[in-house]
Write a protein that holds these residues in place. Structure first.
Motif, PDB file in Angstrom:
ATOM      1  N   ALA A  15       0.859   4.033  -2.883  1.00 37.89           N
ATOM      2  CA  ALA A  15       0.535   5.431  -2.570  1.00 37.89           C
ATOM      3  C   ALA A  15       1.603   6.381  -3.105  1.00 37.89           C
ATOM      4  O   ALA A  15       1.309   7.508  -3.491  1.00 37.89           O
ATOM      5  N   ARG A  16       2.836   5.914  -3.141  1.00 36.35           N
ATOM      6  CA  ARG A  16       3.938   6.742  -3.662  1.00 36.35           C
ATOM      7  C   ARG A  16       4.128   6.564  -5.167  1.00 36.35           C
ATOM      8  O   ARG A  16       5.070   7.074  -5.738  1.00 36.35           O
ATOM      9  N   ARG A  73       0.835  -1.220   0.000  1.00 30.84           N
ATOM     10  CA  ARG A  73       0.000   0.000   0.000  1.00 30.84           C
ATOM     11  C   ARG A  73       0.863   1.262   0.000  1.00 30.84           C
ATOM     12  O   ARG A  73       0.564   2.227  -0.700  1.00 30.84           O
ATOM     13  N   LYS A  74       1.926   1.263   0.808  1.00 27.90           N
ATOM     14  CA  LYS A  74       2.821   2.432   0.864  1.00 27.90           C
ATOM     15  C   LYS A  74       3.470   2.675  -0.494  1.00 27.90           C
ATOM     16  O   LYS A  74       3.577   3.815  -0.941  1.00 27.90           O
TER      17      LYS A  74
END
Length: 137
Positions: free
Chosen positions: A109-110, A105-106
């Motif tokens: 998101a980036r 997810r991180k």
């Protein structure tokens, strides 16, 4: 195209994503390859051998990741390393996406694109990239 290869930091990890002969093939095809200093130290391959193959040796991990189009490594990145990756970077490694969902997810998101090596199918077409079988042997 700039390819960055960081040194593995997981305890006990001795593997590396690329050997000097792989670097030479990539450089011969026009890639710019940067490795972290000491990349092959755990398998008795010195930085000099990587330099002779055409790699640039970088001591600073943040500088290594800066501007990389592709990051190749064995293990998944740490949270701090995810912060160093720019949007659009392609990150290639084992990611364990079913158990590392927060990491995935991180990265999403980036806007970091990922290739999870354990998810490459075990078929005749993908045989050259079948990382699970090669690691099992």
């Amino acid at each position: 195209m700039k390819i960055a290869v960081p040194k593995e930091t997981a305890p006990g990890e001795k593997r590396t994503a690329l050997l000097p002969q792989h670097i030479k093939r990539l450089v011969d095809k026009g890639a710019e390859v940067h490795i972290e200093a000491g990349l092959g130290s755990k398998i008795n391959i010195g930085d000099v051998e990587y330099k002779e193959a055409g790699a640039d040796v970088i001591s600073d991990r943040a500088a290594l990741f800066n501007g990389a189009d592709i990051v190749m490594r064995v293990n998944s990145p740490t949270d701090d390393e995810v912060e160093l990756l720019a949007a659009g970077t392609i990150h290639i490694s084992f990611l364990d996406p079913f158990f590392e969902q927060e990491l995935v997810r991180k990265m999403a998101a980036r806007k970091i694109r990922t290739i999870s090596m354990e998810m490459v199918p075990r078929t005749t077409r993908a045989q050259k990239m079948d990382a699970l079988s090669s690691q099992a042997n």
